[in-house]
Design a protein around this motif. Structure first.
Motif, mmCIF file in Angstrom:
data_model
loop_
_atom_site.group_PDB
_atom_site.id
_atom_site.type_symbol
_atom_site.label_atom_id
_atom_site.label_comp_id
_atom_site.label_asym_id
_atom_site.label_seq_id
_atom_site.Cartn_x
_atom_site.Cartn_y
_atom_site.Cartn_z
ATOM 1 N N LEU A 113 0.859 -1.190 0.000
ATOM 2 C CA LEU A 113 0.000 0.000 0.000
ATOM 3 C C LEU A 113 0.891 1.234 0.000
ATOM 4 C CD1 LEU A 113 -2.662 -1.144 2.635
ATOM 5 C CD2 LEU A 113 -2.891 -1.118 0.141
ATOM 6 N N LEU A 114 1.135 1.760 -1.184
ATOM 7 C CA LEU A 114 2.072 2.861 -1.352
ATOM 8 C C LEU A 114 1.342 4.138 -1.749
ATOM 9 C CD1 LEU A 114 4.797 0.950 -3.413
ATOM 10 C CD2 LEU A 114 4.806 1.407 -0.948
ATOM 11 N N ASP A 115 1.894 5.268 -1.336
ATOM 12 C CA ASP A 115 1.338 6.556 -1.735
ATOM 13 C C ASP A 115 1.782 6.956 -3.133
ATOM 14 O OD1 ASP A 115 -0.171 7.519 0.676
ATOM 15 O OD2 ASP A 115 1.777 7.179 1.609
ATOM 16 N N GLY A 116 2.750 6.267 -3.682
ATOM 17 C CA GLY A 116 3.211 6.518 -5.034
ATOM 18 C C GLY A 116 4.339 5.562 -5.378
ATOM 19 N N ARG A 117 4.555 5.371 -6.665
ATOM 20 C CA ARG A 117 5.585 4.456 -7.149
ATOM 21 C C ARG A 117 6.482 5.176 -8.152
ATOM 22 N NH1 ARG A 117 1.188 1.624 -5.677
ATOM 23 N NH2 ARG A 117 1.484 -0.510 -4.900
ATOM 24 N N TRP A 118 7.791 4.995 -7.985
ATOM 25 C CA TRP A 118 8.793 5.568 -8.867
ATOM 26 C C TRP A 118 9.605 4.413 -9.425
ATOM 27 C CZ3 TRP A 118 13.983 5.605 -9.568
ATOM 28 C CH2 TRP A 118 14.569 6.690 -10.227
ATOM 29 N N HIS A 119 9.609 4.250 -10.737
ATOM 30 C CA HIS A 119 10.259 3.105 -11.374
ATOM 31 C C HIS A 119 11.382 3.571 -12.295
ATOM 32 C CE1 HIS A 119 6.294 0.577 -10.964
ATOM 33 N NE2 HIS A 119 6.960 0.693 -9.824
ATOM 34 N N PHE A 120 12.547 2.959 -12.128
ATOM 35 C CA PHE A 120 13.682 3.250 -12.994
ATOM 36 C C PHE A 120 13.917 2.089 -13.946
ATOM 37 C CE2 PHE A 120 18.408 3.176 -13.683
ATOM 38 C CZ PHE A 120 18.430 4.236 -14.572
ATOM 39 N N ALA A 121 13.830 2.367 -15.252
ATOM 40 C CA ALA A 121 14.041 1.366 -16.303
ATOM 41 C C ALA A 121 13.240 0.092 -16.036
ATOM 42 C CB ALA A 121 15.532 1.042 -16.434
ATOM 43 N N LEU A 199 16.918 5.512 -19.015
ATOM 44 C CA LEU A 199 18.144 6.043 -19.583
ATOM 45 C C LEU A 199 17.877 6.630 -20.964
ATOM 46 C CD1 LEU A 199 20.685 3.231 -18.630
ATOM 47 C CD2 LEU A 199 20.448 5.479 -17.558
ATOM 48 N N ASP A 200 18.735 7.549 -21.371
ATOM 49 C CA ASP A 200 18.621 8.130 -22.710
ATOM 50 C C ASP A 200 18.683 7.065 -23.798
ATOM 51 O OD1 ASP A 200 18.365 10.735 -21.851
ATOM 52 O OD2 ASP A 200 20.503 11.189 -22.019
ATOM 53 N N SER A 201 19.398 5.989 -23.538
ATOM 54 C CA SER A 201 19.566 4.924 -24.530
ATOM 55 C C SER A 201 18.337 4.030 -24.660
ATOM 56 C CB SER A 201 20.780 4.068 -24.166
ATOM 57 O OG SER A 201 20.641 3.543 -22.847
ATOM 58 N N ASP A 202 17.348 4.212 -23.792
ATOM 59 C CA ASP A 202 16.133 3.384 -23.794
ATOM 60 C C ASP A 202 15.019 4.170 -24.484
ATOM 61 O OD1 ASP A 202 13.865 1.898 -23.257
ATOM 62 O OD2 ASP A 202 14.356 1.547 -21.151
ATOM 63 N N PRO A 203 14.526 3.683 -25.638
ATOM 64 C CA PRO A 203 13.506 4.448 -26.371
ATOM 65 C C PRO A 203 12.090 4.290 -25.834
ATOM 66 C CG PRO A 203 14.037 2.440 -27.567
ATOM 67 C CD PRO A 203 14.961 2.492 -26.377
ATOM 68 N N ALA A 204 11.894 3.448 -24.838
ATOM 69 C CA ALA A 204 10.544 3.222 -24.315
ATOM 70 C C ALA A 204 10.008 4.494 -23.666
ATOM 71 C CB ALA A 204 10.551 2.079 -23.302
ATOM 72 N N PRO A 205 8.682 4.667 -23.641
ATOM 73 C CA PRO A 205 8.099 5.877 -23.051
ATOM 74 C C PRO A 205 8.459 6.029 -21.578
ATOM 75 C CG PRO A 205 6.456 4.647 -24.324
ATOM 76 C CD PRO A 205 7.666 3.763 -24.206
ATOM 77 N N ALA A 206 8.622 7.272 -21.161
ATOM 78 C CA ALA A 206 8.970 7.569 -19.763
ATOM 79 C C ALA A 206 8.616 9.013 -19.471
ATOM 80 C CB ALA A 206 10.448 7.316 -19.507
ATOM 81 N N ASP A 207 8.498 9.331 -18.185
ATOM 82 C CA ASP A 207 8.300 10.713 -17.773
ATOM 83 C C ASP A 207 9.580 11.526 -17.919
ATOM 84 O OD1 ASP A 207 5.477 10.614 -16.676
ATOM 85 O OD2 ASP A 207 6.416 9.028 -15.485
ATOM 86 N N ARG A 208 10.721 10.817 -17.881
ATOM 87 C CA ARG A 208 12.002 11.507 -18.032
ATOM 88 C C ARG A 208 13.042 10.507 -18.510
ATOM 89 N NH1 ARG A 208 15.557 14.550 -13.216
ATOM 90 N NH2 ARG A 208 17.139 15.433 -14.606
ATOM 91 N N HIS A 209 13.913 10.955 -19.393
ATOM 92 C CA HIS A 209 15.075 10.176 -19.805
ATOM 93 C C HIS A 209 16.333 10.886 -19.303
ATOM 94 C CE1 HIS A 209 12.165 8.344 -22.602
ATOM 95 N NE2 HIS A 209 13.014 7.337 -22.664
ATOM 96 N N THR A 226 27.210 9.546 -10.129
ATOM 97 C CA THR A 226 26.584 10.734 -10.721
ATOM 98 C C THR A 226 25.122 10.461 -11.046
ATOM 99 O OG1 THR A 226 28.690 11.476 -11.653
ATOM 100 C CG2 THR A 226 26.681 12.371 -12.627
ATOM 101 N N LEU A 227 24.851 9.310 -11.646
ATOM 102 C CA LEU A 227 23.471 8.935 -11.953
ATOM 103 C C LEU A 227 22.675 8.739 -10.671
ATOM 104 C CD1 LEU A 227 21.236 8.132 -13.915
ATOM 105 C CD2 LEU A 227 22.187 5.812 -13.935
ATOM 106 N N ALA A 228 23.275 8.126 -9.658
ATOM 107 C CA ALA A 228 22.574 7.908 -8.388
ATOM 108 C C ALA A 228 22.121 9.234 -7.787
ATOM 109 C CB ALA A 228 23.475 7.161 -7.405
ATOM 110 N N ARG A 229 22.986 10.249 -7.833
ATOM 111 C CA ARG A 229 22.630 11.563 -7.284
ATOM 112 C C ARG A 229 21.544 12.226 -8.124
ATOM 113 N NH1 ARG A 229 28.949 13.260 -6.288
ATOM 114 N NH2 ARG A 229 29.223 12.149 -4.302
ATOM 115 N N LEU A 230 21.631 12.050 -9.449
ATOM 116 C CA LEU A 230 20.615 12.611 -10.329
ATOM 117 C C LEU A 230 19.247 11.991 -10.049
ATOM 118 C CD1 LEU A 230 19.827 14.311 -12.826
ATOM 119 C CD2 LEU A 230 20.536 12.363 -14.235
ATOM 120 N N LEU A 231 19.226 10.672 -9.882
ATOM 121 C CA LEU A 231 17.963 9.991 -9.601
ATOM 122 C C LEU A 231 17.447 10.354 -8.217
ATOM 123 C CD1 LEU A 231 18.574 6.441 -11.129
ATOM 124 C CD2 LEU A 231 17.523 8.459 -12.185
#
Length: 244
Positions: A113-121, A199-209, A226-231
């Motif tokens: 039971l989550l208030d929201g879900r954030w999915h990476f790749a 990731l930018d290399s992934d062409p699938a739809p996303a809210d952000r690349h 660097t990516l960890a801090r960005l995420l």
């Protein structure tokens, strides 16, 4: 901090980061070997979130990591139930709870039971199953695996349980493999906010690349701080938006 939580099959290990108050993020690692490849990366995200005042937990789920539950005894719901159990304490403390899932970890937050879900790749189950089939085929190139029932032992007696399948050193139940053939990540249609980052290399739809390294494609575990801090920035900003 090293902690633990009570799962259906016994106590499981869990790492804690950040403050004891405010919203809490529960992180779901991907299944199988991908978990080993990105665990250090997940810890880097948790530490970066803690530096931003966001608390996180990173649980070992049944059949995964240091769990004492054999993977061959698990279906997808057994592992997902572990993630749900790891979040119970937050609900009991009336804390807002968000899920962060990496790759096939997006298949494991559906019972919580989550208030929201954030999915990476995020991966769906059939994609994971295709990867497993390729690994299995590479290990026995002299045998042509069928398209549909490659993980069943068709020579086994009909009145006996299907034996687990060994793939890259893991014994995986046919029940789990069958679950993967139809299982998909949570979507906004299921309820609540869902944010997808790729990731930018992934062409699938996303809210952000975003730019970065596909650590799950490496032969050995790695990290991309660097990516960890960005995420972590993206997650913290998204949670702040959800909290308004």
């Amino acid at each position: 901090m090293i902690a633990s939580y009570q799962a259906s099959g016994g106590r499981e290990a869990m790492l804690r980061f950040g403050p004891d108050q405010g919203p809490l993020v529960a992180v779901a690692l991907p299944l199988f070997e991908d978990a080993n490849r990105v665990r250090g990366f997940a810890v880097a995200i948790c530490r970066a979130l803690a530096a931003r005042g966001v608390a996180t937990v990173l649980p070992d789920l049944p059949g995964q990591g240091e769990s004492l539950v054999p993977l061959e005894n698990c279906g997808i719901l057994d592992i997902a139930d572990g993630f749900d159990c790891a979040t119970k304490e937050a609900w009991n403390a009336n804390r807002r709870l968000y899920g962060v899932a990496l790759r096939s970890g997006a298949l494991l937050d559906k019972l919580a039971l989550l208030d929201g879900r954030w999915h990476f790749a995020p991966q769906d189950g059939p994609s994971v199953l295709r990867d497993l089939k390729r690994i299995k085929q590479a290990s026995q190139p002299h045998i042509r695996l069928s398209d549909a029932d490659w993980y069943f032992d068709l020579q086994a007696p009909a009145d006996h349980p299907d034996p687990p399948v060994e793939i890259a050193g893991n014994l995986i139940s046919t029940a789990l493999l069958t679950d993967l053939s139809v299982y998909a990540p949570w979507t906004p249609a299921d309820g609540g906010p869902v944010r997808i980052v790729r990731l930018d290399s992934d062409p699938a739809p996303a809210d952000r690349h975003v730019p970065g390294t596909a650590l799950w494609r490496r032969a050995e575990p790695g990290n991309d701080v660097t990516l960890a801090r960005l995420l972590a920035d993206d997650i913290a900003d998204w949670i702040a938006t959800c909290e308004r």
